[in-house]
Every structure is written in C-alpha cells, then in structure tokens.
Design an enzyme around this catalytic site. Structure first.
Site, PDB file in Angstrom:
ATOM      1  N   LYS A 225      36.258  39.581  45.658  1.00 40.82           N
ATOM      2  CA  LYS A 225      37.129  38.528  46.195  1.00 40.82           C
ATOM      3  C   LYS A 225      37.086  38.466  47.859  1.00 40.82           C
ATOM      4  CE  LYS A 225      40.702  41.032  44.416  1.00 40.82           C
ATOM      5  NZ  LYS A 225      41.796  41.557  43.605  1.00 40.82           N
TER       6      LYS A 225
ATOM      7  N   ASP B 123      45.885  46.307  39.543  1.00 40.92           N
ATOM      8  CA  ASP B 123      46.911  45.337  39.401  1.00 40.92           C
ATOM      9  C   ASP B 123      47.209  45.108  37.865  1.00 40.92           C
ATOM     10  OD1 ASP B 123      44.670  44.061  39.576  1.00 40.92           O
ATOM     11  OD2 ASP B 123      45.425  42.316  40.758  1.00 40.92           O
TER      12      ASP B 123
HETATM   13  C1  BGC Z   1      38.812  42.813  40.952  1.00 44.21           C
HETATM   14  C2  BGC Z   1      40.098  43.444  39.898  1.00 44.21           C
HETATM   15  C3  BGC Z   1      41.515  42.860  39.924  1.00 44.21           C
HETATM   16  C4  BGC Z   1      41.364  41.356  39.780  1.00 44.21           C
HETATM   17  C5  BGC Z   1      42.658  40.678  40.173  1.00 44.21           C
HETATM   18  C6  BGC Z   1      38.945  41.152  40.711  1.00 44.21           C
HETATM   19  O1  BGC Z   1      38.291  40.872  41.851  1.00 44.21           O
HETATM   20  O2  BGC Z   1      37.655  43.261  40.552  1.00 44.21           O
HETATM   21  O3  BGC Z   1      39.999  44.939  39.824  1.00 44.21           O
HETATM   22  O4  BGC Z   1      42.243  43.354  38.897  1.00 44.21           O
HETATM   23  O5  BGC Z   1      40.408  41.023  40.935  1.00 44.21           O
HETATM   24  O6  BGC Z   1      43.255  41.218  41.552  1.00 44.21           O
END
Ligand code: BGC
Length: 495
Positions: free
Chosen positions: A196, A231
């Site tokens: 992200k 999450d």
């Molecule tokens: C992460 C996950 C997370 C998801 C939603 C992804 O980029 O790898 O661990 O649950 O984003 O937040």
C-alpha cells in the site's frame, strides 16, 4: 455505547467540490498524435477489462486452487495462507478494559473498549484516528513506531469515565497491523514486506510487536500487546462477536485481503498440535493473487512503475489505492493519443496518483443531466474545462475500472466459499453463511458494491446466493482486535 472521534478524524471517502470553473486551466505538452479516437481506446479498455461469467468462474476456481497450494507448503502459491494463531473466537463472555491499535493505511486508529460479558456486552467504546504524515511512510521504522506509540500514549492518558482497569493489571492491547506478517505466535510476527505504498526502512524481517514494545518503552507507556492481528482477522473476530454465522472477512479499502475459518486438519503445512477448537483463522493475503486476471496495458505500466513491481497484482486491480490511478492512466492515454482535452495534455494529469479513488467514486455519484459534479472534479483535479460528452467518456472509464474491480472481488469471495464448501461438504452453501466486509472502498462506493454482489449471485445462482449474506461490518477490526486482546489476556479467562 459512546463513540468519540478526534477532530482530525475520518477524511470522508467521497468528496464534494465547488464548481469554480473560471480561470483558464493550466496545460502543457502538445499531444503526440491523434491517430486514434477516445472511443476506440474506451472500447479496447472495456474489452480488456471484461469479466463475463467464464472469466469469473476461472478466477474463483484459481483462487480455491491457490489456497490449497498455499496451505500445503509455505511458498507453495501466490497466496501466503498465513496462520493467524487465532484459534478461539470471542464468545461474548469477555470482560474488562482493552485497547486496540490499528495501523494499516494512511491513518492509524486507537480505540478502547469496556467489555461487560454476556449481560452487559460492549459497555463503551472510544476511538481516535490520526493521519500518518506521508514522510513517515518512507522514513525509518523507529520514526514510524515512535509516532504510533506517542499517539497511543496520549490517548491512554485521556482514559476515564466508563473505562476502568481492574486493580493490579497492566493495560492490554490488540495490535491490528495490516501488512503481510509471518505470525510466530498470537503476539509476535515478522513483517514479510510493506504494501500500500509504505516503504519504511528497517522493519522487514523484524518482529513488529517488538518494534512497538520498544517504542512504547521510549514513550514510558506501560501497555502490553496481547494479540497481533491482521485487519481482516480483526474484522472476522469483531463480526463473530455479534453473529455466529460469520465465516469469512474481506477488507476492501486502500488495500485488500480476506481471511476465513479453516479446519486445522485441512492445513498440511501446520506443524504441532491442533487447538482445542480444531479450527483456526487463515489470513489468505489474497492481494498477491494473480492467476488469470483480465489485465490491461495500463495495469502493466502501473505495476512496472510501482514501488513493488510484480507484487500484489490482485490488490492493484481491485483496491482503493489503485482504481483512481488506473483511470488517470487511461485518461492520459486519451489525452495524448486522441486529444481528449484538446491540443494539449493537462499538466496535472501527468502526475501519478493525482486522481484518487474517492474522486472517481464521487464522479460516479453524479446523476445530474450535465454531469456538473464530474465537471468540477475534472477542473479541480486535472485543471480542465469539459463538455458534457467528455464527462460521459470519463464516467465510462471510471465505471469500467470499478466494474472489473467489484466483479473480481466477488469472484475471489466465491473462490474462498467454494473451497470451504468442498471441504465441509454442505456446511457452507446449505445454511446461512456470513461474509463480513469492511474498508472504505466497500463502504463508500455503491456501484463497486453492487458489481461485487452481482458477481457473487451470478456465480452461485439464486438458490445458494440466498444463504450467503455479504454484510458490512463497520470498523469491526478495531473492536475485533480488542476482543482478541481479551481472549488472549495474560490474566486468563476469569470472565
Ligand atoms: C495487506 C494486508 C491487509 C490489506 C488490507 C494489504 O495490502 O497486505 O495484510 O490486510 O492490505 O488492509
């Protein structure tokens, strides 16, 4: 139940803008050629993004297949299928004061909850949300964790009113950390990689709970992390508190992920004894799925230029961080190749991530005849004046990208359900089964939500679809993490 939020809290996902289209837009760069039309670029985009039933079916099957491969061995598939060490879900008997800390996107949240067991349930909740300064997303591990621990310390100082810590106890918190972590126990886990858009140095390969503990020590905050949860896992635990039929949780926000309840004997890579319950939550990390996705040249270019090329391909196709950026790239191609905005390419359109998913969502909510809101967003974000026809083209592009995202997310959910159904022989499709959903994209983008639901119904057919309830579980992950902190309290289950 009282809920308070800090003033900086919650930047609304859907934005409205004033229609101030007066000055001349700033434009640069002559277009390269106009040998193709915007209509032909759109037609090709729609073809490349199409998700007819066979494509969805193939994707759902591939998801189920990759889940099995990931459960068989570590590294066996794109899906990591991470064991969460959450072997017992909240029962409703939990009592006492617990905290939760949630780090997963551009904001972090702190929350406290007073639990009153079966009779009183959730007595009170309070939370605060703080934006993470963008420079911390590229800084050092210490800087990021110090910032978080200091937010948590300030929040803890304001405890009072309906919140009481039992005498002689240390405060306990659940830590929702929404990045891929290889859990080593319920309260420890090694960061595999950032996603992200985070690129913090010095955390990958480290125990994130130890990083937080050290930062809490520097802040002189006496608090113990009793559960480290993703999450999606927190959302499942939180939703299960209210509803026993919740079996799957999905996050569709900045990033995306899904987790579900798995039987321990269906996890070949699991070593060691089975838990009392015989089942556990598996965090699929489905964002890294890539099998058979309908991708376009725009997706490939965005991936190649991203900070994590070849990774998180499903996430880059369906999640909130990327949908606006894909639309921007299509519009840029239309501007350069088909003079969409006239003889020049708007300068702002050249900037990666200038158009955000909340912008494309807000544009799709415009039901006015002349698409005035679309016009004002295009003016504010890209700096162009636009005709109604141009606005319609933009809406078609937004819709194409949102439709593909929503439908593929729906197919992913069916893939998980299919795998569970196959293994349990009728225990999923033959009765009410709830999929708990959370995340800003799901919550605020009605068209996306509708496309997701349509894909699930198309794939499952009317009869089975009636049993599958896809339900928004708002902010369930915070409460879920606090509940898991209670379930895993070092003071045991004397509730
Ligand atoms: C992460 C996950 C997370 C998801 C939603 C992804 O980029 O790898 O661990 O649950 O984003 O937040």
């Amino acid at each position: 139940m009282s809920i308070t939020a800090s003033p900086q809290a919650v930047r609304s996902f859907c934005i409205t803008r004033s229609a101030k289209m007066v000055s001349r837009p700033k434009v640069v760069m002559a277009v390269r050629s106009n040998t193709i039309s915007a209509a032909s670029i759109l037609t090709k985009l729609q073809k490349d993004c199409a998700t007819p039933l066979p494509v969805l079916r193939h994707m759902a099957d591939a998801m189920a297949h990759d889940m099995r491969a990931g459960l068989a061995t570590d590294g066996g598939s794109d899906l990591k299928m991470i064991l969460s060490y959450v072997d017992a879900l909240p029962t409703g008997n939990e009592k006492g004061l617990f905290y939760a800390l949630d780090l997963g996107g551009t904001n972090f949240r702190v929350l406290r909850v007073q639990l009153g067991g079966k009779e009183e349930g959730v007595i009170s909740t309070e939370f605060e949300q703080v934006s993470i300064p963008p420079e911390l997303m590229f800084g050092t591990s210490e800087e990021l964790f110090d910032f978080i621990a200091s937010g948590l310390a300030k929040f803890a100082q304001k405890e009072g009113g309906k919140f009481h810590l039992q005498q002689g106890r240390t405060r306990e918190t659940g830590f929702t950390f929404s990045f891929p972590v290889k859990q080593t126990s319920i309260d420890s886990g090694i960061l595999i990689k950032w996603t992200k858009g985070f690129a913090v140095s010095g955390t990958a390969g480290k125990d994130v709970v130890a990083c937080l503990n050290e930062a809490m020590k520097r802040q002189e905050l006496d608090m113990r992390v009793s559960a480290l949860v993703n999450d999606a896992v927190g959302t499942l635990a939180g939703a299960r508190y209210w509803d026993d039929d919740v079996m799957v949780a999905v996050i569709l926000g900045t990033g995306t992920n899904a987790c579900y309840v798995e039987r321990m004997d269906a996890i070949p890579k699991l070593q060691g004894p089975s838990s009392k319950s015989g089942s556990t939550i598996v965090n699929t990390e489905w964002g890294s799925f890539s099998n058979g996705l309908p991708l376009t040249e725009f997706d490939r270019e965005m991936d190649a230029e991203s900070i994590n090329p070849h990774e998180q391909i499903f996430e880059k196709t369906i999640s909130g961080m990327y949908l606006g950026e894909i639309v921007r790239r299509v519009l840029l191609r239309m501007a350069e190749g088909a003079e969409l905005f006239g003889h020049f390419v708007p300068e702002k359109l050249l900037m990666p991530f200038a158009l955000r998913t909340p912008d494309i969502c807000a544009m799709q909510q415009d039901m006015s005849k002349d698409l005035e809101e679309v016009g004002s967003i295009l003016y504010d974000v890209i700096g162009v004046n636009s005709s109604t026809n141009l606005r319609k083209v933009v809406i078609d592009v937004c819709n194409t990208i949102a439709k593909r995202g929503g439908r593929l997310a729906g197919a992913g959910i069916v893939g998980i359900l299919q795998k569970m159904e196959h293994d349990s022989k009728g225990l999923i499709f033959g009765k009410r089964t709830v999929v708990a959903m959370d995340g800003g994209l799901y919550e605020h983008y009605p068209q996306y939500r509708r496309y997701l639901q349509e894909a699930v119904s198309e794939l499952l057919g009317p009869e089975i679809s009636r049993n599958i309830v896809i339900e928004h579980s708002k902010d369930g992950s915070g409460i879920g993490a606090a509940l898991l902190a209670a379930t895993n309290s070092k003071y045991g289950h004397d509730f």
